[in-house]
Design an enzyme around this catalytic site. Structure first.
Site, PDB file in Angstrom:
ATOM      1  N   CYS A 247       0.726  -1.220  -0.040  1.00 22.12           N
ATOM      2  CA  CYS A 247      -0.064   0.067  -0.025  1.00 22.12           C
ATOM      3  C   CYS A 247       1.066   1.255  -0.018  1.00 22.12           C
ATOM      4  O   CYS A 247       1.641   1.367  -1.247  1.00 22.12           O
ATOM      5  CB  CYS A 247      -1.045  -0.236   1.316  1.00 22.12           C
ATOM      6  SG  CYS A 247      -2.194   1.184   1.024  1.00 22.12           S
TER       7      CYS A 247
ATOM      8  N   HIS B 111      -5.005  -4.781  -0.034  1.00 19.80           N
ATOM      9  CA  HIS B 111      -4.639  -5.371   1.397  1.00 19.80           C
ATOM     10  C   HIS B 111      -5.452  -6.626   1.742  1.00 19.80           C
ATOM     11  O   HIS B 111      -6.372  -7.006   2.355  1.00 19.80           O
ATOM     12  CB  HIS B 111      -5.467  -4.462   2.508  1.00 19.80           C
ATOM     13  CG  HIS B 111      -4.508  -3.171   2.684  1.00 19.80           C
ATOM     14  ND1 HIS B 111      -3.337  -3.226   3.381  1.00 19.80           N
ATOM     15  CD2 HIS B 111      -4.652  -1.880   2.211  1.00 19.80           C
ATOM     16  CE1 HIS B 111      -3.106  -2.032   3.194  1.00 19.80           C
ATOM     17  NE2 HIS B 111      -3.713  -1.113   2.753  1.00 19.80           N
TER      18      HIS B 111
ATOM     19  N   GLU C 168      -4.573  -8.967   3.223  1.00 19.56           N
ATOM     20  CA  GLU C 168      -4.187  -9.460   4.738  1.00 19.56           C
ATOM     21  C   GLU C 168      -5.370  -8.932   5.602  1.00 19.56           C
ATOM     22  O   GLU C 168      -5.346  -9.370   6.761  1.00 19.56           O
ATOM     23  CB  GLU C 168      -2.749  -9.002   5.225  1.00 19.56           C
ATOM     24  CG  GLU C 168      -2.773  -7.543   5.810  1.00 19.56           C
ATOM     25  CD  GLU C 168      -2.561  -6.541   4.348  1.00 19.56           C
ATOM     26  OE1 GLU C 168      -2.719  -5.448   4.616  1.00 19.56           O
ATOM     27  OE2 GLU C 168      -2.489  -7.006   3.209  1.00 19.56           O
TER      28      GLU C 168
END
Length: 306
Positions: A142, A235, A237
């Site tokens: 990111c 993202h 995760e």
């Protein structure tokens, strides 16, 4: 196989409760194999949450993973207990002579802040330069991805007219890449950012290749052709409630113009629990990165990393 972390790290109990194989340092010392050494530069204010999310995704690996956490010395987090940082985090001066098989540079809530005005920008630049000679493969995530593209290749970010917020479908451009082993032809992953780069700027760099885009054409994953650096803007995760917490936080701040995250709440009803549609994407992305781009190619003698 297990992930190796300090016995008292808060993530330890959380991951064990999820039936994820976590190995304590004491037990790991009695196994005669070399673990993969992974460093995480955690720039997020909610450090314990980010630790747990990333450790969860690194857990499905072929060998022990020995994880070190890095914080900036030029800026001290105000959202994390100082004792936690003292116990579990290094500063760059403490690890600069070490070598690592892999490294993750996390995101940071700095969408609208110019890089040079970031409090720890000079330090992050020093660390990114250091990765060229001391880390076999670096995973920029990111804000870390945009910072890496800017520092290494001069690719500038720009502000989006509207925040990219929600769960988005992605197209894979390099379907035969080991990074996407086990993926569906399209995959879903969260985004939460008000920043982007021009895909044409990335494509113009000979050392880079674009691996995946959002269906709308925004950069999702790129890497260097030698596979030493990865740049990931999504993202995968994230936990089930991460976007909900962010949405509720913004609403509590009185930001009534904030849109609901796209494709997230059932029936766009924020009172309903989100359904996770990206969990397998996250597990495959991180395990494939570790298996194919770290474990398979890193030198057996870590001192040979250069």
């Amino acid at each position: 196989m297990p992930i190796r972390i300090p016995d008292s790290l808060p993530a330890h109990a959380i991951l064990e409760a999820e039936n994820i194989f976590v190995m304590t340092e004491h037990r790991a010392m009695h196994q005669d194999i070399r673990p993969l050494n992974v460093l995480i530069l955690n720039l997020m204010p909610t450090k314990i949450i980010t630790e747990t999310q990333l450790l969860r995704k690194l857990s499905n690996t072929p060998l022990q993973i020995c994880v070190d956490f890095l914080q900036t010395a030029s800026y001290t987090s105000t959202h994390t207990d100082p004792e936690h940082l003292k116990q579990f985090y290094y500063t760059f001066d403490q690890i600069k002579d070490r070598r690592y098989d892999g490294m993750i540079i996390t995101g940071a809530p700095l969408d609208y802040v110019p890089y040079e005005e970031t409090a720890y920008w000079d330090e992050v630049c020093k660390i990114m330069e250091w990765t060229k000679t001391h880390v076999h493969c670096t995973f920029h995530l990111c804000w870390g991805a945009y910072a890496g593209l800017y520092y290494h290749y001069g690719i500038k970010k720009f502000d989006l007219d509207k925040k990219l917020f929600g769960i988005f479908p992605h197209q894979i451009l390099k379907k035969t890449s080991p990074l996407f082993r086990g993926f569906n032809d399209e995959f879903l992953a969260p985004h939460s950012r008000a920043t982007d780069v021009n895909v044409s700027d990335v494509a113009a760099v000979p050392e880079l290749e674009i691996m995946a885009l959002t269906k709308e054409g925004s950069l999702a994953i790129a890497k260097t052709k030698d596979s030493r650096q990865f740049f990931v803007t999504c993202h995968a995760e994230y936990d089930a409630n991460t976007l909900a917490l962010e949405y509720n936080r913004d609403m509590e701040k009185g930001l009534t113009s904030v849109d609901l995250p796209i494709n997230y709440f059932p029936d766009d009803d924020p009172t309903k629990a989100p359904v996770v549609t990206w969990r397998s994407t996250g597990q495959l992305l991180y395990s494939n990165w570790l298996n194919f781009y770290v474990y398979q190619s890193t030198p057996y003698d870590i001192k040979d990393i250069k």
